[in-house]
Design a protein around this motif. Structure first.
Motif, PDB file in Angstrom:
ATOM      1  N   ARG A   1      45.774   1.928 -10.975  1.00  0.00           N
ATOM      2  CA  ARG A   1      45.621   2.684 -12.227  1.00  0.00           C
ATOM      3  C   ARG A   1      46.904   2.607 -13.066  1.00  0.00           C
ATOM      4  N   ALA A   2      48.051   2.853 -12.421  1.00  0.00           N
ATOM      5  CA  ALA A   2      49.309   2.851 -13.153  1.00  0.00           C
ATOM      6  C   ALA A   2      49.645   1.456 -13.677  1.00  0.00           C
ATOM      7  N   ARG A   3      49.356   0.440 -12.889  1.00  0.00           N
ATOM      8  CA  ARG A   3      49.642  -0.940 -13.316  1.00  0.00           C
ATOM      9  C   ARG A   3      48.816  -1.310 -14.542  1.00  0.00           C
ATOM     10  N   VAL A   4      47.522  -1.020 -14.487  1.00  0.00           N
ATOM     11  CA  VAL A   4      46.635  -1.409 -15.582  1.00  0.00           C
ATOM     12  C   VAL A   4      46.886  -0.553 -16.816  1.00  0.00           C
ATOM     13  N   ALA A   5      47.062   0.749 -16.632  1.00  0.00           N
ATOM     14  CA  ALA A   5      47.308   1.630 -17.776  1.00  0.00           C
ATOM     15  C   ALA A   5      48.611   1.276 -18.478  1.00  0.00           C
ATOM     16  N   GLY A   6      49.634   0.940 -17.706  1.00  0.00           N
ATOM     17  CA  GLY A   6      50.911   0.573 -18.299  1.00  0.00           C
ATOM     18  C   GLY A   6      50.981  -0.860 -18.777  1.00  0.00           C
ATOM     19  N   GLY A   7      50.019  -1.686 -18.357  1.00  0.00           N
ATOM     20  CA  GLY A   7      49.966  -3.058 -18.830  1.00  0.00           C
ATOM     21  C   GLY A   7      50.980  -3.988 -18.204  1.00  0.00           C
ATOM     22  N   GLN A   8      51.554  -3.617 -17.044  1.00  0.00           N
ATOM     23  CA  GLN A   8      52.572  -4.472 -16.428  1.00  0.00           C
ATOM     24  C   GLN A   8      52.099  -4.998 -15.083  1.00  0.00           C
ATOM     25  N   THR A   9      51.407  -6.115 -15.116  1.00  0.00           N
ATOM     26  CA  THR A   9      51.118  -6.886 -13.903  1.00  0.00           C
ATOM     27  C   THR A   9      52.338  -7.756 -13.590  1.00  0.00           C
ATOM     28  N   GLY A  10      52.288  -8.470 -12.468  1.00  0.00           N
ATOM     29  CA  GLY A  10      53.376  -9.384 -12.159  1.00  0.00           C
ATOM     30  C   GLY A  10      53.551 -10.451 -13.227  1.00  0.00           C
ATOM     31  N   ALA A  11      52.441 -10.958 -13.750  1.00  0.00           N
ATOM     32  CA  ALA A  11      52.515 -11.979 -14.796  1.00  0.00           C
ATOM     33  C   ALA A  11      53.167 -11.419 -16.047  1.00  0.00           C
TER      34      ALA A  11
END
Length: 474
Positions: free
Chosen positions: A428-438
């Motif tokens: 949830r935090a990764r997607v909401a913040g928009g910061q994946t590894g890529a």
């Protein structure tokens, strides 16, 4: 593909004999599945993690034989290239805190590997594509020992009439090269999740795995660079598909790395029948095992790299069990990120398998396949089609629809509420913040310039911290 073979060359008679045994075993598997000679296995989860060995300069360190000898660990084995290793986990029931048991075992194996690498002035890194990799690193001198690797290289090139493999990937940059060997495959490293469901759910779990591949690759993307070119968010996808392409220049042969052709209709046997009908044998290793061992069927299946691949196990009582190998996820960025990805996938596959109707009923397979490549190209910014919704922003779909669905699936698998929160909150935090590894890698290059050794050094430092990628500073 993990099995060693006696020779790196084959005669035409080997191919003919192998094809005959493969046909017999494919018919036998269909009879076993139709006759319910399957083990009604409990849900289990396992994994394979492919990792890089690097030197102090952040370049590939072709030392896996020395490191494997130092470790003497049955959970750690060689990969195609001398600068790669594969770390395995003992399958666990996800019930209760089973996923944390997997996480703990992976962390312990990782620490042992790092300690061994450090004793050799090397380090390990889990990342989809090593950003410091140079094309010259992918030469046959860096191929791991073993006849199966030499045979794979020879058979792929023979199928192409001796012509080199060709990459053509377009993103912000374009990468178009010809390469003389299959070491290109070694540039793409994955975190492959194995999910065994009861036989009665296997068909639906497989179709569900195909359906969720697009959002899974979007939320996990960690491979934006290859040979210092900025390409797709998950460049592993087109790279791997082109790295073992057995099609001659005319493009007539089917691609052995494939998303698939259609939803399965009535049995997982359809995948193996498709293997027989469309894919010529690549490594025709002959054994005198009885057909009931399905040896040739399993070896052939290992040379067809479906992004979701059914795997067969044969038990002492003559029964078989099947599991799904979900191959779309890249290695890294951290153990927590990878386990969160695994939990999300397993939860989604389970929840969709338990719905009243087939989850893909209102979506064509062609649309699911297009979703997959859109998500690999654009990551969480992709717009995809979803059953019952239509076209939707991938980020919105994950946050509003898929995370609650994954939570429901994990609850059905009796995963504790605390463990469900532990992993799904990371997603949830990764997607909401928009910061994946890529996205972190791209942002780092924009902020600090095109120094790929510096990018990798910062990545490794953050990976050692254990912080999930959404918390990494740029």
């Amino acid at each position: 593909m993990g099995e060693e073979i006696a020779s790196d060359g084959f005669a035409q008679a080997d191919f003919q004999a192998f094809g005959e045994r493969l046909a017999d075993e494919t018919r036998l598997l269909r009879q076993m599945l139709d006759g319910h000679k399957t083990r009604e296995a409990v849900p289990m989860v396992g994994f394979e993690l492919e990792a890089w060995i690097i030197d102090h300069a952040g370049l590939p360190g072709p030392d896996n034989a020395k490191l494997l000898a130092r470790l003497a660990d049955p959970l750690v084995v060689a990969e195609l290239a001398r600068f790669n290793l594969e770390l395995n986990g003992n399958p666990q029931s996800p019930r209760g805190e089973g996923l944390v048991t997997l996480e703990t075992e992976l962390a312990q194996t990782w620490d042992r590997c790092q300690a061994g690498a450090h004793e050799m002035s090397r380090a390990l890194v889990a990342i989809g594509i090593l950003p410091t990799l140079r094309e010259d690193d992918l030469n046959v001198e860096h191929m791991s020992e073993g006849n199966r690797y030499a045979a794979l290289n020879r058979q792929v090139l023979d199928a192409r009439g001796g012509s080199p493999l060709r990459l053509d990937i377009r993103g912000a940059d374009r990468l178009a090269i010809a390469h003389p060997n299959v070491l290109l495959e070694a540039a793409a490293t994955s975190f492959q999740v194995h999910f065994q469901t009861p036989a009665s759910q296997g068909l639906r779990a497989f179709n569900a795995s195909c359906l969720v591949s697009a959002p899974m690759v979007a939320l996990a993307a960690n491979s934006p660079y290859l040979f210092q070119c900025e390409l797709w968010d998950e460049t592993r996808i087109p790279l791997f598909e082109q790295a073992v392409d057995t099609s001659p220049i005319t493009g007539e042969a089917p691609h052995r790395v494939t998303f698939g052709e259609d939803w399965l209709q009535d049995s997982l046997a359809e995948c193996f029948e498709d293997n027989l009908e469309r894919f010529p044998p690549l490594l025709p290793r002959l054994l005198e095992d009885p057909p009931s061992q399905l040896h040739h069927l399993r070896l052939h299946n290992g040379t067809i790299w479906r992004w979701n691949r059914p795997l067969v196990s044969v038990h002492d009582d003559g029964s078989v069990s099947l599991r799904i190998e979900h191959r779309v996820l890249p290695a890294g960025p951290t153990i927590m990120d990878m386990m969160a990805n695994a939990a999300c996938y397993v939860g989604l596959a389970q929840a969709l398998s338990c719905q009243d109707g087939p989850p893909q009923a209102s979506l064509s397979f062609a649309s699911a396949r297009e979703n997959f490549y859109q998500a690999a190209r654009l990551g969480i910014d992709a717009r995809i089609c979803w059953p019952g919704i239509g076209e939707i922003d991938c980020r919105r779909l994950i946050l509003d629809t898929l995370l609650p669905l994954a939570d429901d699936g994990l609850a059905r698998l009796q995963v504790s509420a605390a463990i469900r929160r532990r992993y799904l909150e990371v997603i949830r935090a990764r997607v909401a913040g928009g910061q994946t590894g890529a996205r972190w890698q791209r942002a780092y290059i924009r902020e600090h310039g095109r120094s790929f050794p510096r990018l990798l050094a910062a990545y490794c430092e953050h990976q050692r911290s254990g912080m999930p990628v959404h918390e990494w500073p740029v």
